[in-house]
Design a protein around this motif. Structure first.
Motif, PDB file in Angstrom:
ATOM      1  N   UNK A 397       0.874  -1.183   0.000  1.00  0.00           N
ATOM      2  CA  UNK A 397       0.000   0.000   0.000  1.00  0.00           C
ATOM      3  C   UNK A 397       0.909   1.230   0.000  1.00  0.00           C
ATOM      4  N   UNK A 398       1.661   1.345  -1.097  1.00  0.00           N
ATOM      5  CA  UNK A 398       2.698   2.371  -1.222  1.00  0.00           C
ATOM      6  C   UNK A 398       2.579   3.076  -2.567  1.00  0.00           C
ATOM      7  N   UNK A 399       3.277   4.203  -2.668  1.00  0.00           N
ATOM      8  CA  UNK A 399       3.309   4.940  -3.935  1.00  0.00           C
ATOM      9  C   UNK A 399       4.459   4.457  -4.819  1.00  0.00           C
ATOM     10  N   UNK A 400       5.668   4.351  -4.254  1.00  0.00           N
ATOM     11  CA  UNK A 400       6.867   4.156  -5.060  1.00  0.00           C
ATOM     12  C   UNK A 400       7.085   2.675  -5.408  1.00  0.00           C
ATOM     13  N   UNK A 401       6.335   2.225  -6.379  1.00  0.00           N
ATOM     14  CA  UNK A 401       6.425   0.855  -6.852  1.00  0.00           C
ATOM     15  C   UNK A 401       5.694   0.715  -8.174  1.00  0.00           C
TER      16      UNK A 401
END
Length: 780
Positions: A397-401
């Motif tokens: 549940x992240x942005x940088x991926x």
């Protein structure tokens, strides 16, 4: 002039870059050699001196194999998605794309300054949309084959930070950032069905040229177990409890020693088991267990805790009624999430029984085959095989991926996007703060999330989770084979020629993560008919760790990190390369020593002075070499050749030191001996070798010059024996040439296992050396 590394090294680095000397071209007329480093995560702190150790080893092999006529693929790139960049962005407000690119530029600069012979035209970064287009494509293949699915699994939820945390962000049940309480709560996650490949991943280890310790780690992680799936009837108090508690055991012969049952606190059956008088206590215990990480729950040293449910099960063999407890040492993800406890034959069960005063019954073991036969005959059990390996939790549940190439339809179904709609590009946003609901920061970008389906024209919702950092690293070795192909993740001809990787070098910490995932993805691609090999890495080597001068692991907090930029400035890249290979066997941990690197720097200077004096007068000629000159030359060619093949780089350098000591004694050095020596030096100290090659008057490129051959008769050894001591006690003997220099004897001595064991983790304070007699290490 003297040896001036600050002039020599930039000169040759510029030459290699401009001429693209190390560019690999597919040429089926030549044998290939694919040598690969585990690509680095580009952190803002840059390289420390531990990083170049493995890179130097593979570079020596790459340069050597080119000289032996191989078509060498030796690429470099960046494992650029990941948690640290996002954490830094949240702390500073600087976009992770910016900090990542700056880190990549710095890493590239540092690697080029060390003179590695990478084919930079094949450089990749996992955060580049043109790269992760194919990561997304491979995910669609996994999805298409039923190997990607969603399910609810426990995650680390921090209400205060309003986000899901990775395991490494949780310390003792609290967030690493801020120290806030963290709870394990169920949330829908993408999973990859690696368990479908458990048996093949296990069996195919046997054919790999890998360290046995690493193969054993994977075997244990996959954890194949043959045993009995057994159902214990639950003593019912109403119709809702007319069910069984299922366990898997590898020890059916101990079934008559069961004195209690243990169920994972998160097992869905708990709510149906617990009796009213125990409900409050069970709820409290479940909440406490939810705050613990899986790692914490598995620690054998921790005191065992649990709570009685008030329910009982009946042993189907003995008919005995046994109590059912919940305890956090049993987890839902392993086996069935429930165990039959036999405290007389299991350490964990014994510790639990002692803590709660439960019976421990010594029994005479039953026949395993008879127990299984009875269970199958009477219908309450069956023989089965289970694996400890669990499906791979694949969403963050992240942005940088990497965004998932998945859209959700209004009817609740989902579909993968076709290749012509890839890549799904990560949106450029100013804020990547947590959404507050546990969902990814992408979930609040409405105009990105809600889109019109290109095929149906209907409005659909993008998947807002992102892939883990391990996604891009699970296939990058294929992309290096054909990195600019925009129609395939890797062209068939390129894959068939270059793959598999002939030698893969990196740390052992990746044994059950990256190395297992890469094998899984390769097998899936093979089954899909997209590649021709089902194992990615033919040979695997782990380098040891370079420790600080204090003998501890290098870290900012300890203040013992050494920056290679400073070493290069003072001593030069070639000295750094030579020293890191001379420190000891590649696979072992070794402490850094500033005094020792100065000794290697003196060797580089002595080598220079064998060719030129300080006035640039040449100290060599076409004079005929003596028998002794030829003998030392051919012995050196033989030794260095064999040691490179065996990755014994430290003893190869020792032999080159012996050669230089011999040549130093001569008033005029035979060019016929110096020429092959420069070729031997090239893989280790390429800038110095290129310069000396030019000094010798050679016009052809040293990189393409054929490796020198030795005459076996001339290379025959005449050796003496020198005793090697540690703190005055003899630990081994070294056979070496008479008159060998201290550095050469030291290098050979450190290869002796008994000596290496005595030196491990210690700093060498002093070395006492009596030529041709004795060597004594004084350690502290």
């Amino acid at each position: 002039m003297p040896y001036l590394h600050k002039n020599i090294e930039p000169k040759w680095q510029k030459f290699w870059d401009e001429k693209q000397v190390f560019k690999a071209v597919l040429d089926t007329s030549k044998p290939k050699y694919y040598v690969l480093d585990m690509f680095p995560y580009p952190s803002s702190s840059g390289l420390h001196v531990g990083h170049p150790e493995g890179y130097t080893a593979t570079d020596i092999l790459a340069r050597y194999k080119r000289a032996r006529g191989f078509n060498v693929l030796h690429p470099m790139g960046w494992d650029a998605f990941g948690l640290p960049a996002e954490q830094y962005a949240l702390k500073t407000g600087i976009h992770p794309a910016k900090t990542t690119q700056e880190a990549i530029d710095n890493f590239r600069r540092q690697l080029k300054a060390i003179g590695f012979s990478y084919d930079w035209s094949r450089e990749i970064a996992t955060c580049d949309p043109q790269y992760y287009k194919w990561t997304q494509f491979i995910f669609t293949k996994l999805h298409e084959r039923g190997l990607a699915y969603q399910k609810e699994v426990p995650v680390n939820w921090c209400p205060e930070l309003k986000t899901v945390l990775a395991n490494e962000e949780v310390v003792d049940g609290k967030s690493e950032r801020g120290g806030h309480p963290v709870f394990r709560v169920p949330m829908k996650q993408w999973m990859l069905k690696i368990t479908d490949y458990a048996d093949r991943l296990l069996k195919d280890l046997d054919g790999l040229d890998w360290p046995e310790s690493t193969k054993e780690l994977q075997r244990n992680w996959i954890g194949k177990s043959t045993g009995l799936q057994l159902r214990f009837p639950i003593e019912g108090r109403s119709e809702k409890l007319a069910e069984t508690l299922e366990v898997f055991t590898t020890r059916p012969d101990t079934v008559f020693g069961v004195t209690f049952m243990v169920v994972a606190p998160e097992h869905p059956i708990v709510s149906r088991l617990v009796t009213p008088e125990h409900a409050a206590a069970v709820k409290t215990y479940q909440e406490l267990a939810a705050r613990k990480s899986e790692i914490s729950r598995q620690e054998e040293t921790k005191e065992k805790t649990g709570c009685f449910t008030g329910a009982y099960a009946r042993n189907p063999f003995s008919g005995e009624k046994v109590p059912i407890w919940i305890a956090d040492y049993v987890m839902m993800g392993y086996g069935t999430g429930a165990v039959m406890a036999v405290p007389a034959h299991d350490e964990r069960d014994s510790a639990f029984a002692k803590a709660y005063h439960l019976p421990i019954r010594e029994i005479e073991l039953a026949s395993k085959d008879e127990v299984i036969a009875k269970a199958e005959r009477e219908g309450f059990g069956k023989a089965t095989v289970q694996y400890k390996l669990r499906d791979w939790l694949f969403s963050r549940q992240r942005y940088w991926g990497e965004p998932f190439p998945i859209v959700h339809l209004d009817d609740g179904s989902k579909k993968a996007l076709p290749l012509d709609q890839l890549p799904v590009v990560l949106p450029a946003v100013e804020s990547y703060e947590p959404s507050g609901t546990g969902e990814s920061p992408l979930s609040v970008i409405t105009d990105w999330v809600r889109i019109k389906d290109a095929q149906t024209g209907q409005m659909v919702r993008r998947e807002t989770d992102t892939m883990p950092g391990s996604a891009g690293s699970s296939w990058y070795f294929f992309r290096y084979c054909d990195p600019r192909n925009d129609s395939e993740f890797c062209g068939k001809e390129a894959e068939k020629y270059w793959m598999p990787v002939d030698l893969y070098l990196g740390g052992p910490e990746h044994a059950v993560g990256h190395l297992l995932y890469a094998r899984f993805w390769t097998k899936v691609l093979f089954d899909a008919g997209l590649v021709t090999h089902d194992e990615p890495f033919k040979r695997l080597v782990h380098q040891g760790m370079i420790l600080g001068e204090d003998g501890e692991k290098m870290s900012k907090s300890r203040g013992n990190v050494i920056n290679p930029d400073q070493v290069i400035q003072q001593y030069g890249a070639d000295t750094l390369r030579l020293y890191e290979m001379f420190m000891g066997p590649l696979e072992r941990d070794k402490p850094w020593s500033t005094s020792a690197i100065e000794g290697v720097y003196r060797f580089a200077q002595r080598t220079w002075r064998v060719f030129l004096d300080d006035s640039d007068n040449k100290l060599f000629s076409d004079v005929e070499p003596t028998a002794e000159d030829l003998k030392i030359t051919h012995k050196t060619i033989k030794k260095v050749t064999e040691d490179i093949e065996g990755l014994r780089f430290n003893t190869a350098i020792s032999q080159m030191m012996i050669f230089i000591n011999h040549m130093t004694k001569l008033s005029v050095r035979p060019r016929a001996c110096l020429r092959p020596f420069v070729q031997l030096l090239n893989p280790f100290a390429p800038h110095l070798a290129e310069e000396l090659w030019e000094v010798l008057g050679e016009k052809a490129s040293l990189t393409t010059e054929a490796w020198p051959q030795f005459d076996s008769a001339l290379a025959k050894d005449d050796l003496i024996t020198i005793a090697v001591q540690v703190m005055g006690k003899t630990r081994g003997m070294v056979e070496i040439e008479p008159g060998a220099a201290q550095e050469a004897v030291e290098g050979a001595a450190k290869e002796i296992p008994q000596v290496a064991a005595q030196l491990a983790g210690k700093s060498i304070k002093k070395v006492i050396f009596v030529k041709d007699k004795i060597l004594n290490f004084v350690v502290g």
